[in-house]
Design a protein around this motif. Structure first.
Motif, PDB file in Angstrom:
ATOM      1  N   LEU A   1      42.562  28.723  44.411  1.00 46.06           N
ATOM      2  CA  LEU A   1      41.474  29.840  44.556  1.00 46.06           C
ATOM      3  C   LEU A   1      41.685  30.933  43.807  1.00 46.06           C
ATOM      4  CD1 LEU A   1      41.143  28.902  48.299  1.00 46.06           C
ATOM      5  CD2 LEU A   1      39.411  28.396  46.537  1.00 46.06           C
ATOM      6  N   LYS A   2      43.045  31.333  43.516  1.00 47.45           N
ATOM      7  CA  LYS A   2      43.560  32.478  42.755  1.00 47.45           C
ATOM      8  C   LYS A   2      42.613  32.278  41.434  1.00 47.45           C
ATOM      9  CE  LYS A   2      47.343  35.246  41.056  1.00 47.45           C
ATOM     10  NZ  LYS A   2      48.946  35.345  41.136  1.00 47.45           N
ATOM     11  N   ALA A   3      42.697  31.107  40.927  1.00 46.40           N
ATOM     12  CA  ALA A   3      42.395  30.927  39.401  1.00 46.40           C
ATOM     13  C   ALA A   3      40.655  31.083  39.500  1.00 46.40           C
ATOM     14  CB  ALA A   3      42.733  29.643  38.840  1.00 46.40           C
ATOM     15  N   VAL A   4      40.086  30.470  40.570  1.00 49.10           N
ATOM     16  CA  VAL A   4      38.688  30.386  40.768  1.00 49.10           C
ATOM     17  C   VAL A   4      38.215  32.259  40.929  1.00 49.10           C
ATOM     18  CG1 VAL A   4      36.701  30.061  42.303  1.00 49.10           C
ATOM     19  CG2 VAL A   4      38.412  28.376  41.603  1.00 49.10           C
ATOM     20  N   ALA A   5      39.068  33.113  41.552  1.00 49.90           N
ATOM     21  CA  ALA A   5      38.638  34.137  41.584  1.00 49.90           C
ATOM     22  C   ALA A   5      38.467  34.888  40.437  1.00 49.90           C
ATOM     23  CB  ALA A   5      39.608  34.827  42.837  1.00 49.90           C
ATOM     24  N   SER A   6      39.586  34.522  39.437  1.00 41.84           N
ATOM     25  CA  SER A   6      39.470  35.174  38.041  1.00 41.84           C
ATOM     26  C   SER A   6      38.440  34.809  37.345  1.00 41.84           C
ATOM     27  CB  SER A   6      41.108  34.753  37.484  1.00 41.84           C
ATOM     28  OG  SER A   6      40.971  33.379  37.164  1.00 41.84           O
TER      29      SER A   6
ATOM     30  N   PRO B 254      33.011  37.729  38.429  1.00 40.49           N
ATOM     31  CA  PRO B 254      33.000  39.169  38.298  1.00 40.49           C
ATOM     32  C   PRO B 254      33.868  39.736  39.380  1.00 40.49           C
ATOM     33  CG  PRO B 254      30.920  38.025  38.049  1.00 40.49           C
ATOM     34  CD  PRO B 254      31.822  37.038  38.606  1.00 40.49           C
ATOM     35  N   LYS B 255      34.334  40.886  39.060  1.00 42.12           N
ATOM     36  CA  LYS B 255      35.202  41.809  40.033  1.00 42.12           C
ATOM     37  C   LYS B 255      33.800  42.049  41.099  1.00 42.12           C
ATOM     38  CE  LYS B 255      38.697  43.779  37.281  1.00 42.12           C
ATOM     39  NZ  LYS B 255      39.524  45.024  36.804  1.00 42.12           N
ATOM     40  N   GLY B 256      34.614  42.160  42.419  1.00 42.10           N
ATOM     41  CA  GLY B 256      33.608  42.418  43.483  1.00 42.10           C
ATOM     42  C   GLY B 256      32.663  41.350  43.954  1.00 42.10           C
ATOM     43  N   ALA B 257      32.773  40.273  43.050  1.00 41.61           N
ATOM     44  CA  ALA B 257      31.808  39.004  43.693  1.00 41.61           C
ATOM     45  C   ALA B 257      31.876  38.400  44.771  1.00 41.61           C
ATOM     46  CB  ALA B 257      31.934  38.042  42.576  1.00 41.61           C
TER      47      ALA B 257
ATOM     48  N   SER C 275      33.752  39.943  49.614  1.00 39.19           N
ATOM     49  CA  SER C 275      34.679  40.195  48.318  1.00 39.19           C
ATOM     50  C   SER C 275      35.650  38.783  48.143  1.00 39.19           C
ATOM     51  CB  SER C 275      35.745  41.398  48.137  1.00 39.19           C
ATOM     52  OG  SER C 275      36.163  41.475  46.901  1.00 39.19           O
ATOM     53  N   PHE C 276      35.305  37.777  47.449  1.00 43.29           N
ATOM     54  CA  PHE C 276      36.084  36.587  47.195  1.00 43.29           C
ATOM     55  C   PHE C 276      37.486  36.877  46.620  1.00 43.29           C
ATOM     56  CE2 PHE C 276      37.209  32.815  45.046  1.00 43.29           C
ATOM     57  CZ  PHE C 276      37.125  31.637  46.236  1.00 43.29           C
ATOM     58  N   ARG C 277      37.498  37.996  45.743  1.00 42.25           N
ATOM     59  CA  ARG C 277      38.914  38.149  45.053  1.00 42.25           C
ATOM     60  C   ARG C 277      39.850  38.902  45.983  1.00 42.25           C
ATOM     61  NH1 ARG C 277      38.932  40.657  38.913  1.00 42.25           N
ATOM     62  NH2 ARG C 277      37.977  38.631  38.920  1.00 42.25           N
TER      63      ARG C 277
ATOM     64  N   LEU D 123      35.415  24.223  35.905  1.00 41.36           N
ATOM     65  CA  LEU D 123      35.342  25.264  37.171  1.00 41.36           C
ATOM     66  C   LEU D 123      34.283  26.473  36.721  1.00 41.36           C
ATOM     67  CD1 LEU D 123      38.977  25.607  38.309  1.00 41.36           C
ATOM     68  CD2 LEU D 123      37.252  24.982  39.645  1.00 41.36           C
ATOM     69  N   ARG D 124      34.313  26.968  35.668  1.00 40.02           N
ATOM     70  CA  ARG D 124      32.983  28.009  35.312  1.00 40.02           C
ATOM     71  C   ARG D 124      31.867  27.359  35.489  1.00 40.02           C
ATOM     72  NH1 ARG D 124      34.607  33.015  33.373  1.00 40.02           N
ATOM     73  NH2 ARG D 124      36.547  33.438  32.648  1.00 40.02           N
ATOM     74  N   GLU D 125      31.697  26.140  34.977  1.00 42.92           N
ATOM     75  CA  GLU D 125      30.421  25.442  34.937  1.00 42.92           C
ATOM     76  C   GLU D 125      29.876  25.177  36.445  1.00 42.92           C
ATOM     77  OE1 GLU D 125      28.156  21.505  33.237  1.00 42.92           O
ATOM     78  OE2 GLU D 125      30.231  21.901  32.716  1.00 42.92           O
TER      79      GLU D 125
END
Length: 379
Positions: A25-30, A33-36, A62-64, A373-375
């Motif tokens: 999940l840390k990688a997913v957050a990266s 976009p910030k604040g997503a 805020s997911f991140r 994951l991005r897709e």
């Protein structure tokens, strides 16, 4: 009928291996976009996965930030935050169980569980604002949070869900979905591993770990409208198969059997359900291509599965000494040694050295799948 086109996050039971989910999940957050906001409409969890899912639901704005808070807790874990493992408590629990077994029971004073997980309850109450789950739903940041537990009296798999008004309960053979306001009792029930932790009463019935009867762990998210699912498992099927071929046969100790049971409990239902879903998707594809048969009541479900690329049991062997001495003695009494199968230890090793390494492994595995994951996240 619920709207389709929703992404779901599936977090199965994992015990201490749940730290791997945090790394992914840390990688997913990266990748976001910030604040997503939280990118998953549906969050579905069982046992330790239920706890992770509830944290994400309560901080969906805020997911991140949500993942950062999860990492802070998991990276600094000690088993004393999960259960009482001091010398006196472990000695008293051991003698209590031995007396009950030797005397055929102690009446109303029979032991309720091997370990006392009151510290976990206190940790959850401090770190999760359950009122914020409802706010996340009201503001549209998530559609639903689903937590699964196993009913002892019914007996059936019960998914408690808190979600949008457009979502409805469901009834299937030995599994049901019940609308409920999620609170700490649901998380304690979902993570109440039989014998290890005590059952939890909800609405007049006792519940235990959600993985026990959860033969279709993907189904809850599908009932809630998901058509794309990110599944974060904690065991690689092919890897474990190869490891077993290379291991020498020896008579299994009680500790080995307990680890085997936990592994079956947490992971086998997920593996079977994923295989079944792939078969259904294949049938739907063939039916569509050949224009044969009626499939109007079915829809294809896309899944992306992330699992460890190394054997977590081997990682656990390096950190077993971090466990409190009293708990190590109990495990030794069950026949576990450092060169034995570390399944049981890997699920109980809530210690920072182990959890930090698993977070790192999860992060690396997810980074290696960045394109997929991005897709999944952005399309």
């Amino acid at each position: 009928m619920t709207e389709i086109g929703k992404k779901a996050l599936i977090l199965p039971g994992a015990g201490a291996r749940g730290a791997y989910q945090v790394g992914v999940l840390k990688a997913v957050a990266s990748f976001l976009p910030k604040g997503a906001h939280n990118p998953f409409a549906i969050l579905s969890g069982t046992s330790a996965g239920a706890i992770n899912a509830a944290v994400l639901a309560s901080r969906a704005l805020s997911f991140r930030s949500a993942v950062s808070e999860m990492e802070k807790v998991w990276a600094n874990f000690t088993i004393t935050q999960v259960c009482r493992a001091d010398n006196w408590t472990m000695i008293k629990s051991s003698f209590h169980w031995m007396a009950a077994l030797a005397l055929g029971g102690l009446g109303y004073r029979n032991p309720r569980s091997l370990l006392d997980n009151q510290p976990l309850r206190e940790l959850l109450e401090r770190n999760i604002n359950f009122d914020h789950i409802g706010r996340s739903i009201e503001k549209g940041h998530i559609d639903a949070l689903a937590i699964t537990a196993s009913a002892y009296s019914s007996p059936q798999s019960v998914t408690f869900f808190q979600g949008a008004e457009s979502l409805f309960p469901w009834v299937r053979k030995r599994r049901v979905g019940k609308r409920s306001k999620i609170n700490v009792e649901h998380l304690m029930a979902s993570s109440a591993v039989p014998f290890v932790f005590p059952p939890v009463m909800i609405d007049g019935e006792y519940y235990g770990d959600g993985a026990m009867r959860h033969s279709a762990p993907l189904s809850s998210a599908i009932h809630l409208g998901a058509d794309r699912m990110l599944v974060i498992g904690v065991r690689d099927e092919e890897l474990n198969s190869e490891s077993n071929k290379n291991s020498s046969a020896s008579f299994p100790s009680l500790g080995t059997l307990a680890g085997y049971m936990l592994d079956t409990l947490f992971m086998d239902g997920l593996s079977t359900d994923l295989e079944r879903l792939n078969q259904i998707n294949h049938v739907l594809l063939k039916s569509d291509q050949n224009k044969q048969g009626s499939t109007e009541h079915f829809r294809p479900i896309k899944t992306l599965v992330v699992v460890p690329k190394i054997d977590i049991r081997e990682v656990a062997a390096h950190y077993i000494q971090q466990l409190p001495r009293a708990l190590r003695l109990v495990l030794q009494g069950l026949g576990l040694k450092k060169d034995n199968d570390m399944r049981l230890v890997s699920y109980l090793l809530f210690e920072s050295g182990f959890t930090r390494e698993l977070i790192g492994i999860g992060y690396s595995d997810a980074i290696a799948l960045e394109e997929e994951l991005r897709e999944f996240l952005l399309n």
